[in-house]
Scaffold this active site. Structure first.
Site, mmCIF file in Angstrom:
data_model
loop_
_atom_site.group_PDB
_atom_site.id
_atom_site.type_symbol
_atom_site.label_atom_id
_atom_site.label_comp_id
_atom_site.label_asym_id
_atom_site.label_seq_id
_atom_site.Cartn_x
_atom_site.Cartn_y
_atom_site.Cartn_z
ATOM 1 N N TYR A 70 -10.708 -2.085 0.255
ATOM 2 C CA TYR A 70 -9.422 -2.188 -0.276
ATOM 3 C C TYR A 70 -8.824 -3.519 -0.685
ATOM 4 O O TYR A 70 -9.293 -4.623 -0.303
ATOM 5 C CB TYR A 70 -8.628 -1.486 0.613
ATOM 6 C CG TYR A 70 -7.961 -2.333 1.678
ATOM 7 C CD1 TYR A 70 -6.982 -3.296 1.670
ATOM 8 C CD2 TYR A 70 -8.705 -2.561 2.976
ATOM 9 C CE1 TYR A 70 -6.393 -4.012 2.566
ATOM 10 C CE2 TYR A 70 -8.332 -3.272 3.985
ATOM 11 C CZ TYR A 70 -7.211 -4.159 3.685
ATOM 12 O OH TYR A 70 -6.641 -4.906 4.791
ATOM 13 N N PHE A 80 -1.437 -9.096 -1.007
ATOM 14 C CA PHE A 80 -1.121 -9.590 0.398
ATOM 15 C C PHE A 80 -2.510 -9.553 1.338
ATOM 16 O O PHE A 80 -2.339 -10.082 2.340
ATOM 17 C CB PHE A 80 -0.090 -8.671 0.909
ATOM 18 C CG PHE A 80 -0.066 -7.274 0.962
ATOM 19 C CD1 PHE A 80 -0.922 -6.757 2.249
ATOM 20 C CD2 PHE A 80 0.402 -6.730 -0.019
ATOM 21 C CE1 PHE A 80 -0.896 -5.366 2.100
ATOM 22 C CE2 PHE A 80 0.479 -5.358 -0.011
ATOM 23 C CZ PHE A 80 -0.406 -4.618 1.127
ATOM 24 N N ASP A 81 -3.218 -8.678 0.890
ATOM 25 C CA ASP A 81 -4.230 -8.602 1.921
ATOM 26 C C ASP A 81 -5.553 -7.862 1.104
ATOM 27 O O ASP A 81 -5.489 -7.301 0.033
ATOM 28 C CB ASP A 81 -4.039 -7.518 3.080
ATOM 29 C CG ASP A 81 -5.187 -7.615 4.040
ATOM 30 O OD1 ASP A 81 -5.868 -8.754 4.255
ATOM 31 O OD2 ASP A 81 -5.263 -6.652 4.966
ATOM 32 N N ILE A 100 -1.500 2.582 9.227
ATOM 33 C CA ILE A 100 -0.134 3.052 8.857
ATOM 34 C C ILE A 100 -0.070 4.226 8.423
ATOM 35 O O ILE A 100 -1.387 4.930 7.796
ATOM 36 C CB ILE A 100 0.503 1.924 7.730
ATOM 37 C CG1 ILE A 100 -0.161 1.855 6.523
ATOM 38 C CG2 ILE A 100 0.733 0.710 8.450
ATOM 39 C CD1 ILE A 100 0.141 1.047 5.385
ATOM 40 N N TYR A 126 5.577 -0.445 6.421
ATOM 41 C CA TYR A 126 6.008 -1.337 7.524
ATOM 42 C C TYR A 126 7.619 -1.383 7.534
ATOM 43 O O TYR A 126 8.074 -2.195 8.169
ATOM 44 C CB TYR A 126 5.441 -2.643 7.448
ATOM 45 C CG TYR A 126 4.070 -2.773 7.476
ATOM 46 C CD1 TYR A 126 3.595 -2.817 8.839
ATOM 47 C CD2 TYR A 126 3.027 -2.654 6.540
ATOM 48 C CE1 TYR A 126 2.195 -2.864 9.062
ATOM 49 C CE2 TYR A 126 1.811 -2.551 6.610
ATOM 50 C CZ TYR A 126 1.285 -2.912 8.032
ATOM 51 O OH TYR A 126 -0.063 -2.953 8.214
ATOM 52 N N PHE A 143 -2.294 0.095 -2.944
ATOM 53 C CA PHE A 143 -3.680 -0.221 -2.338
ATOM 54 C C PHE A 143 -4.714 0.660 -3.291
ATOM 55 O O PHE A 143 -4.523 1.534 -3.859
ATOM 56 C CB PHE A 143 -3.954 0.518 -0.927
ATOM 57 C CG PHE A 143 -3.099 0.064 0.224
ATOM 58 C CD1 PHE A 143 -3.473 -1.248 0.719
ATOM 59 C CD2 PHE A 143 -1.784 0.486 0.526
ATOM 60 C CE1 PHE A 143 -2.785 -1.599 1.860
ATOM 61 C CE2 PHE A 143 -1.036 -0.031 1.405
ATOM 62 C CZ PHE A 143 -1.674 -1.244 2.008
#
Length: 531
Positions: A70, A80-81, A100, A126, A143
């Site tokens: 992902y 961010f990731d 999540i 979050y 995502f």
């Protein structure tokens, strides 16, 4: 993105107080989140399936174990990731609270190799707390996900038969030794190994711990020449550790398998009669000399040799160690004219090493054999009386007699060789004078005029190992003879001796009046003598 798990697979491990607060926000703060196109906040995950594979044998369900890559970004595209940056796939169980909520929901129903874009509102991500230094409060998350694997602890080995041959002489069982080709891939199609590149089959025992458990199970029941697709869950393959750099941890494996052959070290020679001629009165035994044709193939049908291609039979003694042990056994008991299939395990053929470049090691051999004839060096002429004249017969042919007879000569498989009927006149010979082959001479003796006989003449009483024009070496000959006349000694004027070198066309030179006959008066006295 993750609620818990190894640090390499999480965005951030939250303190317990923050985690409880986040859950409370998700439960009561349904109004938080990015506005949907209609102007209100998103109530649920938005799923865009922008690549769907043609085949989807299974979809992700709650409790499944998945592996996926992902990229995670914000609305402005800032990343961010990413699992790609860590060069490590995410491997986790879905639907049990380890992810999540938005990701848990977004993965449901995915197919392997499917690509999805997920928009996760804050209350499913979050929430109003975010992740300090990484994800701000009330952040909508984007995502891009590609699913690479899915399995469940309740899975078993999945076997699909792609091609099954019409003839299946035996199926794989535990403790059998198999030779097979394979292509190995991950569930998303990534290749990790193939036997085809090694130039040989993969050879191993089944059910003896030499293979991963899933392959041991997947090969059972296969027929030589069969093609299968075998899907093996990780816990029946390489599990949590994977294998080297080519098979990741927790990876399902897919094998496309072609079974070449199978045998058991306890196997004996297998015989199958394909055609048995009527009236078989004699069967081959050890010590017999046999002529036969054959096609030799591997168990999957690959031809490695054929006597037909050489237009010559294979000639050998049976049971004397001149041929491989399995063929020595398989030829015994055969009848002349019989066609049989002889399946020989490698320990009775060429063993683990094989031979040449056409018979690999540990190969099962299949011979389709046609027995042309066989004999024993001690065989006499076999005489069978077909008919006798009705009138009494007081005198029979004996050595020194001049006889005329008709005959048909053939091989034991029925191949016609010669016939006196082609010349419309009987054959003539003096018995015991070495004018005909020994076996025919013997067979004519004792006959009455008008009698018909069948003679089976072994090669040592015929044309021997070398054969003759039109007669193969070591061939058994079959004669049907009829005695037309018999005289004691030679008839008057029959024999003469030419005192000079004869001309090339003796008969034409002697036939002075060209009437097709040469009476004694046409032979010059100075060139002949006789009776």
């Amino acid at each position: 993105m993750f609620r818990e798990g190894p640090p390499s697979h999480t965005l951030l491990r939250l303190p317990l107080l923050q985690l409880l607060l986040l859950l409370l926000v998700q439960a009561v703060g349904r109004g938080l989140g990015r506005a949907n196109p209609a102007g209100g906040p998103l109530e649920d995950v938005v799923i865009e399936r922008y690549h769907i594979p043609r085949a989807c044998p299974r979809e992700v369900q709650r409790g499944d174990y998945v592996r996926y890559h992902y990229n995670g970004t914000f609305e402005d595209g800032k990343k961010f990731d990413s699992s790609y940056d860590r060069t490590t796939l995410v491997a986790i169980v879905v639907g049990v609270g380890r992810l999540i909520t938005g990701m848990d929901r977004g993965l449901m129903g995915m197919c392997v190799s499917e690509r999805r874009r997920l928009i996760v509102p804050p209350h499913l991500g979050y929430g109003s707390i975010g992740v300090a230094g990484l994800i701000p409060p009330d952040a909508t998350l984007y995502f891009d996900v590609v699913l690479l694997d899915v399995w469940n602890k309740a899975d078993t080995v999945q076997v699909s038969t792609l091609l099954r041959p019409p003839h299946c002489p035996r199926m794989v069982q535990d403790s059998d030794f198999v030779r097979y080709h394979y292509n190995g891939t991950l569930l998303d199609g990534t290749a990790f190994d193939t036997s085809y590149s090694s130039g040989g089959t993969y050879d191993t025992y089944v059910g003896s711990g030499w293979l991963i458990k899933g392959m041991d199970q997947g090969l059972l029941g296969m027929c030589p020449g069969e093609r299968r697709k075998i899907i093996i869950p990780p816990f029946l393959a390489y599990g949590e550790k994977g294998y080297g750099t080519v098979i990741p941890a927790h990876a399902s494996l897919v094998f496309h398998v072609l079974l070449i052959d199978v045998h058991n070290p306890k196997d004996t020679v297998q015989l199958e009669t394909l055609e048995l001629p009527p009236g078989c009165v004699r069967r081959a035994v050890a010590g017999d000399f046999m002529r036969y044709h054959y096609n030799g193939s591997l168990m999957d049908g690959t031809l490695f040799d054929s006597s037909y291609s050489r237009n010559h039979t294979y000639n050998t003694y049976v049971g004397q160690g001149y041929i491989i042990p399995g063929m020595d056994q398989g030829l015994q008991g055969a009848c002349v004219g019989e066609r049989r299939r002889i399946t020989i395990p490698p320990h009775l053929a060429y063993g683990e090493n094989g031979t040449g470049d056409k018979i690999p090691g540990s190969a099962v051999l299949v011979f389709d054999v046609h027995v042309i004839d066989f004999h024993n060096p001690a065989d006499p002429v076999e005489v069978t009386t077909l008919s006798r004249p009705p009138e009494p017969c007081n005198e029979t042919a004996k050595p020194g007699d001049f006889v005329r007879y008709h005959y048909n000569c053939s091989l034991l498989d029925g191949t016609r060789l010669f016939s006196s009927h082609d010349y419309e006149v009987p054959q003539e010979a003096t018995l015991g004078a070495n004018k005909v082959i020994e076996g025919l001479d013997e067979g004519l003796q004792g006959m009455c005029v008008g009698e018909r006989r069948q003679l089976v003449v072994p090669p040592h009483l015929a044309h021997g190992e070398s054969g003759a024009r039109g007669v193969p070496g070591s061939a058994v000959l079959l004669f049907e003879v009829e005695l037309v006349s018999r005289e004691e000694g030679l008839p008057a004027g029959y024999l003469f001796v030419w005192h000079e070198d004869p001309p090339a066309n003796l008969f034409e030179d002697l036939d002075l009046n060209k009437d097709g006959e040469v009476p004694p008066e046409e032979v010059p006295e100075r060139k002949r003598s006789g009776s």
